[in-house]
Design a protein around this motif. Sequence first.
Motif, PDB file in Angstrom:
ATOM      1  N   VAL A  68       0.831  -1.210   0.000  1.00  0.00           N
ATOM      2  CA  VAL A  68       0.000   0.000   0.000  1.00  0.00           C
ATOM      3  C   VAL A  68       0.866   1.261   0.000  1.00  0.00           C
ATOM      4  CG1 VAL A  68      -1.652   1.329   1.383  1.00  0.00           C
ATOM      5  CG2 VAL A  68      -2.006  -1.114   1.045  1.00  0.00           C
ATOM      6  N   LEU A  69       1.950   1.240   0.784  1.00  0.00           N
ATOM      7  CA  LEU A  69       2.827   2.407   0.879  1.00  0.00           C
ATOM      8  C   LEU A  69       3.918   2.409  -0.189  1.00  0.00           C
ATOM      9  CD1 LEU A  69       3.262   2.471   4.759  1.00  0.00           C
ATOM     10  CD2 LEU A  69       1.696   3.852   3.364  1.00  0.00           C
ATOM     11  N   ASP A  70       4.010   1.323  -0.962  1.00  0.00           N
ATOM     12  CA  ASP A  70       5.029   1.149  -1.994  1.00  0.00           C
ATOM     13  C   ASP A  70       6.438   1.345  -1.431  1.00  0.00           C
ATOM     14  OD1 ASP A  70       5.888   0.441  -4.521  1.00  0.00           O
ATOM     15  OD2 ASP A  70       5.909   2.525  -5.240  1.00  0.00           O
ATOM     16  N   ILE A  71       6.634   0.784  -0.236  1.00  0.00           N
ATOM     17  CA  ILE A  71       7.946   0.792   0.407  1.00  0.00           C
ATOM     18  C   ILE A  71       8.350  -0.661   0.630  1.00  0.00           C
ATOM     19  CG2 ILE A  71       9.263   1.456   2.458  1.00  0.00           C
ATOM     20  CD1 ILE A  71       7.268   3.783   2.791  1.00  0.00           C
ATOM     21  N   ALA A  72       9.334  -1.117  -0.090  1.00  0.00           N
ATOM     22  CA  ALA A  72       9.843  -2.491  -0.004  1.00  0.00           C
ATOM     23  C   ALA A  72       8.725  -3.526  -0.146  1.00  0.00           C
ATOM     24  CB  ALA A  72      10.603  -2.689   1.305  1.00  0.00           C
ATOM     25  N   PRO A  73       7.987  -3.492  -1.260  1.00  0.00           N
ATOM     26  CA  PRO A  73       6.877  -4.428  -1.428  1.00  0.00           C
ATOM     27  C   PRO A  73       7.280  -5.900  -1.442  1.00  0.00           C
ATOM     28  CG  PRO A  73       7.268  -3.208  -3.450  1.00  0.00           C
ATOM     29  CD  PRO A  73       8.129  -2.590  -2.396  1.00  0.00           C
ATOM     30  N   VAL A  74       8.577  -6.191  -1.575  1.00  0.00           N
ATOM     31  CA  VAL A  74       9.036  -7.576  -1.499  1.00  0.00           C
ATOM     32  C   VAL A  74       8.754  -8.166  -0.113  1.00  0.00           C
ATOM     33  CG1 VAL A  74      11.416  -7.103  -0.772  1.00  0.00           C
ATOM     34  CG2 VAL A  74      10.905  -9.135  -2.136  1.00  0.00           C
TER      35      VAL A  74
END
Length: 128
Positions: A68-74
Amino acid sequence: MNIALWIVTGLLAVAYLLGGAFKAFTPKEKMAASGAGAKWVEDFDARSVKAIGAVEMLAAAGLVLPAVLDIAPVLVPLAALGLVLLMLGATLVRLRRHETTYVVVDLAYVLLAAFVAWGRFGPESFTG
């Protein structure tokens, strides 16, 4: 596929957030008295039960927030993989305690989390 993954991810996140909060904030004795499905807590000390609850709440956040925050989606499939391992451990505890009725539920959670891990590592990866 992406929609199915989001639905399963959302359901898992809610289930683990609520279940984790129950484990983290409810006294062990009260949990054990809450029903036959919670008798497993008798095998663990209170701090371990609270730690399991904290791990579940962190996993719930890890299933949703990175994407959701597009921070380290892995981290999404890694959180799902962590839940697979956690629930395999829960399954082993149930088998050791001869609580076969609840093994089916635990394995259903394993399959759902594995589906999210597979989908987010593979065909619907956030990094691809």
